[in-house]
Design a protein around this motif. Sequence first.
Motif, PDB file in Angstrom:
ATOM      1  N   LYS A   1       0.839  -1.207   0.000  1.00 54.08           N
ATOM      2  CA  LYS A   1       0.000   0.000   0.000  1.00 54.08           C
ATOM      3  C   LYS A   1       0.871   1.253   0.000  1.00 54.08           C
ATOM      4  O   LYS A   1       0.619   2.205  -0.744  1.00 54.08           O
TER       5      LYS A   1
ATOM      6  N   THR B   1       1.646   4.101   5.999  1.00 53.75           N
ATOM      7  CA  THR B   1       1.060   3.638   4.733  1.00 53.75           C
ATOM      8  C   THR B   1       1.139   4.681   3.631  1.00 53.75           C
ATOM      9  O   THR B   1       0.715   4.422   2.511  1.00 53.75           O
TER      10      THR B   1
ATOM     11  N   SER C   1      -0.658   7.279   3.348  1.00 53.77           N
ATOM     12  CA  SER C   1      -1.979   7.801   2.993  1.00 53.77           C
ATOM     13  C   SER C   1      -1.872   9.317   2.915  1.00 53.77           C
ATOM     14  O   SER C   1      -1.106   9.930   3.654  1.00 53.77           O
TER      15      SER C   1
ATOM     16  N   ASN D   1       0.927   3.966  -3.057  1.00 53.65           N
ATOM     17  CA  ASN D   1       0.576   5.352  -2.737  1.00 53.65           C
ATOM     18  C   ASN D   1       1.718   6.287  -3.127  1.00 53.65           C
ATOM     19  O   ASN D   1       1.486   7.379  -3.643  1.00 53.65           O
TER      20      ASN D   1
END
Length: 72
Positions: free
Chosen positions: A30, A61, A63, A34
């Motif tokens: 992930k 992660t 994000s 990303n």
Amino acid sequence: MKIVNANYIHILIIIIVSLLLVSAILIAVKSYFNNKEIESLSSSCLKNDGEYELVITNKLTQSYKFSCENKN
């Protein structure tokens, strides 16, 4: 009786280690994708003479929140 309990403990340890390994791999994948998406978005925004704002919401992660505005 102790042999049976030892087998259950070994099986439980294997399951826990497997779950941790799968979780670590999923987090790494992930984060990787990303990061690639961020690179693509930022270069696309700059190519179109825009200014982008990037806020990383989770460092593990990667994000993020991304916005691109044209300078014109």
